[in-house]
Enzyme design. Structure first.
Site, PDB file in Angstrom:
ATOM      1  N   PRO A  15       0.792  -1.226   0.000  1.00 11.56           N
ATOM      2  CA  PRO A  15       0.000   0.000   0.000  1.00 11.56           C
ATOM      3  C   PRO A  15       0.832   1.289   0.000  1.00 11.56           C
ATOM      4  O   PRO A  15       1.878   1.355   0.636  1.00 11.56           O
ATOM      5  CB  PRO A  15      -0.824  -0.100   1.282  1.00 11.56           C
ATOM      6  CG  PRO A  15      -0.107  -1.077   2.141  1.00 11.56           C
ATOM      7  CD  PRO A  15       0.544  -2.047   1.195  1.00 11.56           C
ATOM      8  N   ASN A  16       0.323   2.247  -0.730  1.00 12.25           N
ATOM      9  CA  ASN A  16       0.850   3.616  -0.827  1.00 12.25           C
ATOM     10  C   ASN A  16       2.135   3.736  -1.649  1.00 12.25           C
ATOM     11  O   ASN A  16       2.600   4.844  -1.902  1.00 12.25           O
ATOM     12  CB  ASN A  16       1.063   4.228   0.576  1.00 12.25           C
ATOM     13  CG  ASN A  16      -0.228   4.274   1.361  1.00 12.25           C
ATOM     14  OD1 ASN A  16      -1.236   4.813   0.872  1.00 12.25           O
ATOM     15  ND2 ASN A  16      -0.248   3.706   2.555  1.00 12.25           N
ATOM     16  N   ARG A  23       5.122  11.063  -2.438  1.00 18.48           N
ATOM     17  CA  ARG A  23       4.840  10.698  -1.049  1.00 18.48           C
ATOM     18  C   ARG A  23       6.076  10.934  -0.174  1.00 18.48           C
ATOM     19  O   ARG A  23       7.115  10.303  -0.378  1.00 18.48           O
ATOM     20  CB  ARG A  23       4.461   9.217  -1.000  1.00 18.48           C
ATOM     21  CG  ARG A  23       4.266   8.672   0.381  1.00 18.48           C
ATOM     22  CD  ARG A  23       4.206   7.149   0.384  1.00 18.48           C
ATOM     23  NE  ARG A  23       3.941   6.670   1.722  1.00 18.48           N
ATOM     24  CZ  ARG A  23       4.182   5.436   2.132  1.00 18.48           C
ATOM     25  NH1 ARG A  23       4.642   4.542   1.296  1.00 18.48           N
ATOM     26  NH2 ARG A  23       3.919   5.091   3.372  1.00 18.48           N
ATOM     27  N   TYR A  28      11.174   8.903   1.478  1.00 17.27           N
ATOM     28  CA  TYR A  28      11.195   7.852   0.454  1.00 17.27           C
ATOM     29  C   TYR A  28      11.925   8.248  -0.824  1.00 17.27           C
ATOM     30  O   TYR A  28      12.073   7.418  -1.727  1.00 17.27           O
ATOM     31  CB  TYR A  28       9.754   7.426   0.124  1.00 17.27           C
ATOM     32  CG  TYR A  28       9.040   6.816   1.307  1.00 17.27           C
ATOM     33  CD1 TYR A  28       9.492   5.624   1.869  1.00 17.27           C
ATOM     34  CD2 TYR A  28       7.931   7.439   1.894  1.00 17.27           C
ATOM     35  CE1 TYR A  28       8.862   5.068   2.973  1.00 17.27           C
ATOM     36  CE2 TYR A  28       7.286   6.891   2.994  1.00 17.27           C
ATOM     37  CZ  TYR A  28       7.759   5.709   3.529  1.00 17.27           C
ATOM     38  OH  TYR A  28       7.137   5.151   4.621  1.00 17.27           O
ATOM     39  N   ASN A  79       8.074  -5.554  -0.844  1.00 21.14           N
ATOM     40  CA  ASN A  79       7.951  -4.402   0.049  1.00 21.14           C
ATOM     41  C   ASN A  79       6.482  -4.331   0.477  1.00 21.14           C
ATOM     42  O   ASN A  79       5.641  -3.835  -0.279  1.00 21.14           O
ATOM     43  CB  ASN A  79       8.371  -3.109  -0.661  1.00 21.14           C
ATOM     44  CG  ASN A  79       8.321  -1.923   0.298  1.00 21.14           C
ATOM     45  OD1 ASN A  79       7.742  -2.023   1.392  1.00 21.14           O
ATOM     46  ND2 ASN A  79       8.917  -0.816  -0.095  1.00 21.14           N
ATOM     47  N   ALA A  82       3.003  -0.671   4.896  1.00 19.10           N
ATOM     48  CA  ALA A  82       2.558  -0.689   6.294  1.00 19.10           C
ATOM     49  C   ALA A  82       2.015  -2.044   6.735  1.00 19.10           C
ATOM     50  O   ALA A  82       1.983  -2.333   7.941  1.00 19.10           O
ATOM     51  CB  ALA A  82       1.494   0.391   6.507  1.00 19.10           C
ATOM     52  N   HIS A  85       3.840  -4.261   9.304  1.00 22.54           N
ATOM     53  CA  HIS A  85       3.762  -4.087  10.759  1.00 22.54           C
ATOM     54  C   HIS A  85       2.439  -4.559  11.356  1.00 22.54           C
ATOM     55  O   HIS A  85       2.226  -4.434  12.553  1.00 22.54           O
ATOM     56  CB  HIS A  85       3.982  -2.602  11.098  1.00 22.54           C
ATOM     57  CG  HIS A  85       5.079  -1.970  10.315  1.00 22.54           C
ATOM     58  ND1 HIS A  85       6.393  -2.406  10.391  1.00 22.54           N
ATOM     59  CD2 HIS A  85       5.087  -0.960   9.384  1.00 22.54           C
ATOM     60  CE1 HIS A  85       7.135  -1.689   9.560  1.00 22.54           C
ATOM     61  NE2 HIS A  85       6.374  -0.807   8.935  1.00 22.54           N
ATOM     62  N   ASP A  92       1.267 -15.665   7.330  1.00 23.47           N
ATOM     63  CA  ASP A  92       0.748 -17.000   7.011  1.00 23.47           C
ATOM     64  C   ASP A  92       0.927 -17.324   5.532  1.00 23.47           C
ATOM     65  O   ASP A  92       1.285 -18.451   5.180  1.00 23.47           O
ATOM     66  CB  ASP A  92      -0.739 -17.100   7.363  1.00 23.47           C
ATOM     67  CG  ASP A  92      -0.984 -17.240   8.852  1.00 23.47           C
ATOM     68  OD1 ASP A  92      -0.030 -17.510   9.598  1.00 23.47           O
ATOM     69  OD2 ASP A  92      -2.157 -17.071   9.265  1.00 23.47           O
ATOM     70  N   GLU A 103      12.448  -9.435   1.939  1.00 21.49           N
ATOM     71  CA  GLU A 103      11.704  -8.250   2.383  1.00 21.49           C
ATOM     72  C   GLU A 103      12.559  -7.005   2.108  1.00 21.49           C
ATOM     73  O   GLU A 103      13.737  -6.978   2.458  1.00 21.49           O
ATOM     74  CB  GLU A 103      11.421  -8.396   3.885  1.00 21.49           C
ATOM     75  CG  GLU A 103      10.676  -7.232   4.510  1.00 21.49           C
ATOM     76  CD  GLU A 103      10.487  -7.417   6.027  1.00 21.49           C
ATOM     77  OE1 GLU A 103      10.770  -8.525   6.553  1.00 21.49           O
ATOM     78  OE2 GLU A 103      10.073  -6.446   6.676  1.00 21.49           O
ATOM     79  N   HIS A 105      12.610  -2.641   2.233  1.00 18.58           N
ATOM     80  CA  HIS A 105      12.035  -1.339   2.594  1.00 18.58           C
ATOM     81  C   HIS A 105      12.961  -0.238   2.089  1.00 18.58           C
ATOM     82  O   HIS A 105      14.189  -0.340   2.247  1.00 18.58           O
ATOM     83  CB  HIS A 105      11.870  -1.202   4.111  1.00 18.58           C
ATOM     84  CG  HIS A 105      10.975  -2.249   4.686  1.00 18.58           C
ATOM     85  ND1 HIS A 105       9.610  -2.186   4.556  1.00 18.58           N
ATOM     86  CD2 HIS A 105      11.257  -3.401   5.334  1.00 18.58           C
ATOM     87  CE1 HIS A 105       9.086  -3.256   5.116  1.00 18.58           C
ATOM     88  NE2 HIS A 105      10.054  -4.013   5.595  1.00 18.58           N
ATOM     89  N   SER A 107      12.994   2.894   3.263  1.00 16.98           N
ATOM     90  CA  SER A 107      13.502   3.538   4.477  1.00 16.98           C
ATOM     91  C   SER A 107      13.990   2.454   5.436  1.00 16.98           C
ATOM     92  O   SER A 107      13.821   1.256   5.172  1.00 16.98           O
ATOM     93  CB  SER A 107      12.378   4.347   5.132  1.00 16.98           C
ATOM     94  OG  SER A 107      11.357   3.474   5.618  1.00 16.98           O
ATOM     95  N   ARG A 112      12.776   4.698  12.638  1.00 14.33           N
ATOM     96  CA  ARG A 112      11.561   5.513  12.600  1.00 14.33           C
ATOM     97  C   ARG A 112      10.676   5.236  13.820  1.00 14.33           C
ATOM     98  O   ARG A 112      11.184   4.829  14.864  1.00 14.33           O
ATOM     99  CB  ARG A 112      10.848   5.253  11.262  1.00 14.33           C
ATOM    100  CG  ARG A 112      11.742   5.602  10.050  1.00 14.33           C
ATOM    101  CD  ARG A 112      11.073   5.320   8.730  1.00 14.33           C
ATOM    102  NE  ARG A 112       9.878   6.141   8.567  1.00 14.33           N
ATOM    103  CZ  ARG A 112       8.931   5.909   7.652  1.00 14.33           C
ATOM    104  NH1 ARG A 112       9.068   4.869   6.823  1.00 14.33           N
ATOM    105  NH2 ARG A 112       7.885   6.685   7.546  1.00 14.33           N
ATOM    106  N   ARG A 116       6.891   0.896  13.744  1.00 12.53           N
ATOM    107  CA  ARG A 116       7.496   0.302  12.538  1.00 12.53           C
ATOM    108  C   ARG A 116       8.609  -0.687  12.875  1.00 12.53           C
ATOM    109  O   ARG A 116       9.211  -1.293  12.001  1.00 12.53           O
ATOM    110  CB  ARG A 116       8.074   1.390  11.626  1.00 12.53           C
ATOM    111  CG  ARG A 116       7.032   2.317  11.057  1.00 12.53           C
ATOM    112  CD  ARG A 116       7.645   3.297  10.061  1.00 12.53           C
ATOM    113  NE  ARG A 116       6.800   4.473   9.933  1.00 12.53           N
ATOM    114  CZ  ARG A 116       5.737   4.549   9.128  1.00 12.53           C
ATOM    115  NH1 ARG A 116       5.392   3.523   8.382  1.00 12.53           N
ATOM    116  NH2 ARG A 116       5.015   5.652   9.085  1.00 12.53           N
TER     117      ARG A 116
HETATM  118  C1  DQA Z   1       8.120   1.062   3.829  1.00  8.13           C
HETATM  119  C2  DQA Z   1       8.229   1.248   5.349  1.00  8.13           C
HETATM  120  C3  DQA Z   1       6.881   1.066   6.012  1.00  8.13           C
HETATM  121  O1  DQA Z   1       6.996   1.293   7.411  1.00  8.13           O
HETATM  122  C4  DQA Z   1       5.874   2.045   5.451  1.00  8.13           C
HETATM  123  O2  DQA Z   1       4.606   1.811   6.029  1.00  8.13           O
HETATM  124  C5  DQA Z   1       5.812   2.045   3.978  1.00  8.13           C
HETATM  125  C6  DQA Z   1       7.048   1.947   3.224  1.00  8.13           C
HETATM  126  C7  DQA Z   1       9.444   1.408   3.127  1.00  8.13           C
HETATM  127  O3  DQA Z   1       9.602   0.999   1.977  1.00  8.13           O
HETATM  128  O4  DQA Z   1      10.296   2.088   3.709  1.00  8.13           O
HETATM  129  O5  DQA Z   1       4.743   2.179   3.381  1.00  8.13           O
HETATM  130  O6  DQA Z   1       7.819  -0.302   3.569  1.00  8.13           O
END
Ligand code: DQA
Length: 147
Positions: A15-16, A23, A28, A79, A82, A85, A92, A103, A105, A107, A112, A116
């Site tokens: 998401p996002n 953003r 980021y 990635n 959110a 977390h 699962d 995995e 990220h 950031s 942070r 997170r």
């Molecule tokens: C993220 C880190 C997450 O905590 C955050 O909710 C994101 C982006 C990152 O790529 O740094 O949406 O996954």
């Protein structure tokens, strides 16, 4: 099952991440998700990997794509945004598919907010790359090329 010589990697974004570029650029950076996709596809071609690059804001869609990868891919770069977390369902799903998941990220979540610092994905991930911006996806590809 995928034959061993066919390395096909699902690069999955949660998401996002569709809003990258605009953003919170201080956190980021300025690269868009399309920029990251282009970088990933270029490096994947050099490494002889085929990639499927996807993004969804919906937890269930991410889970459906993970299930699909079980039949079609040799590994996943993920990635989860959110959902990292919060999502027992992603934990699962990753356990269920028994594929190596890296995995990623952009950031460093540990630098942070405290909420997170917990990842539901890390305990079932093959490895974690965080804090290096878009380069993290390329580092993950290098790892994915090894299995
Ligand atoms: C993220 C880190 C997450 O905590 C955050 O909710 C994101 C982006 C990152 O790529 O740094 O949406 O996954």
């Amino acid at each position: 099952m995928v034959e061993s010589h066919t390395r096909r990697v699902l690069v999955l974004n949660g998401p996002n991440l569709n809003l990258l570029g605009t953003r919170e650029p201080g956190v980021y950076g300025s690269a868009t998700l399309a920029d990251i996709q282009a970088m990933v596809e270029k490096r994947a071609a050099e490494l002889g990997l085929s990639v499927i690059f996807r993004q969804s804001n919906h937890e269930g869609q991410l889970i459906d794509w993970l299930h699909e990868a079980r039949e079609t891919c040799t590994g996943v770069i993920f990635n989860p945004g959110a959902y990292t977390h919060t999502s027992v369902a992603l934990y699962d799903a990753i356990k269920a598919i028994a594929l190596p998941v890296i995995e990623v990220h952009l950031s460093n979540p540990h630098a942070r907010e405290p909420f997170r610092h917990r990842s539901f994905v890390s305990p079932v991930a093959k490895g974690v790359i965080q804090g290096f911006g878009p380069l993290g996806y390329i580092l993950a590809l290098e790892a994915a090329a090894q299995f």
